[in-house]
Motif scaffolding. Structure first.
Motif, PDB file in Angstrom:
ATOM      1  N   ARG A  47       0.845  -1.181   0.000  1.00 18.52           N
ATOM      2  CA  ARG A  47       0.000   0.000   0.000  1.00 18.52           C
ATOM      3  C   ARG A  47       0.883   1.234   0.000  1.00 18.52           C
ATOM      4  NH1 ARG A  47      -2.241   0.495   6.237  1.00 18.52           N
ATOM      5  NH2 ARG A  47      -0.197   0.348   7.203  1.00 18.52           N
ATOM      6  N   ARG A  71      -3.110   0.851  -3.618  1.00 13.28           N
ATOM      7  CA  ARG A  71      -2.988  -0.521  -3.124  1.00 13.28           C
ATOM      8  C   ARG A  71      -2.567  -1.398  -4.282  1.00 13.28           C
ATOM      9  NH1 ARG A  71      -2.294  -4.014   0.759  1.00 13.28           N
ATOM     10  NH2 ARG A  71      -3.763  -5.711   0.849  1.00 13.28           N
ATOM     11  N   THR A  73      -2.134  -5.458  -5.266  1.00 13.11           N
ATOM     12  CA  THR A  73      -2.294  -6.873  -4.954  1.00 13.11           C
ATOM     13  C   THR A  73      -2.169  -7.651  -6.248  1.00 13.11           C
ATOM     14  OG1 THR A  73      -4.699  -6.715  -5.123  1.00 13.11           O
ATOM     15  CG2 THR A  73      -3.763  -6.536  -2.917  1.00 13.11           C
ATOM     16  N   CYS A  88      -6.913  -0.622   5.036  1.00  7.53           N
ATOM     17  CA  CYS A  88      -6.107  -1.835   4.938  1.00  7.53           C
ATOM     18  C   CYS A  88      -5.083  -1.754   6.063  1.00  7.53           C
ATOM     19  CB  CYS A  88      -5.487  -2.003   3.557  1.00  7.53           C
ATOM     20  SG  CYS A  88      -4.775  -0.524   2.823  1.00  7.53           S
ATOM     21  N   TRP A  91      -0.156  -4.367   5.352  1.00  5.64           N
ATOM     22  CA  TRP A  91       0.204  -4.360   3.937  1.00  5.64           C
ATOM     23  C   TRP A  91      -0.414  -5.520   3.179  1.00  5.64           C
ATOM     24  CZ3 TRP A  91       2.859  -8.338   1.659  1.00  5.64           C
ATOM     25  CH2 TRP A  91       3.406  -9.277   2.523  1.00  5.64           C
TER      26      TRP A  91
END
Length: 95
Positions: A47, A71, A73, A88, A91
């Motif tokens: 993040r 963010r 992912t 969030c 992390w």
């Protein structure tokens, strides 16, 4: 600075990716966002955020408004408006 903000206001960016991370300080929010996204791209998950700060009389940063958060992912960065940093907690926590 050319954008009308007082000289004692900076833009701080940071990336939290578990055991790694990055950060920096500039006077330009656009540059800070680009640097934050570039650093975040170096991690598979993490993040990042860009926020305003000023230097106190004691030489420490006093943080202000978060300008943008991002963010990453699974290799794709998602930029969110506003302060989603605390949405969030860690992390590796999903949004």
């Amino acid at each position: 600075m050319s954008d009308g903000r007082p000289r004692d206001v900076f833009v701080v960016w940071e990336v939290d990716a578990g055991t790694g991370g990055a950060g920096g300080v500039t006077d330009d929010a656009g540059r800070a966002e680009k640097q934050m996204v570039h650093a975040l791209e170096g991690f598979p998950d993490g993040r990042g955020r860009v926020r305003e700060a000023r230097l106190s009389a004691f030489g420490v940063y006093v943080y202000g408004e978060t300008v943008v958060t991002a963010r990453r992912t699974g290799g794709g960065a998602i930029t969110l408006t506003g302060d989603m940093w605390n949405a969030c907690d860690a992390w590796d926590a999903p949004l």
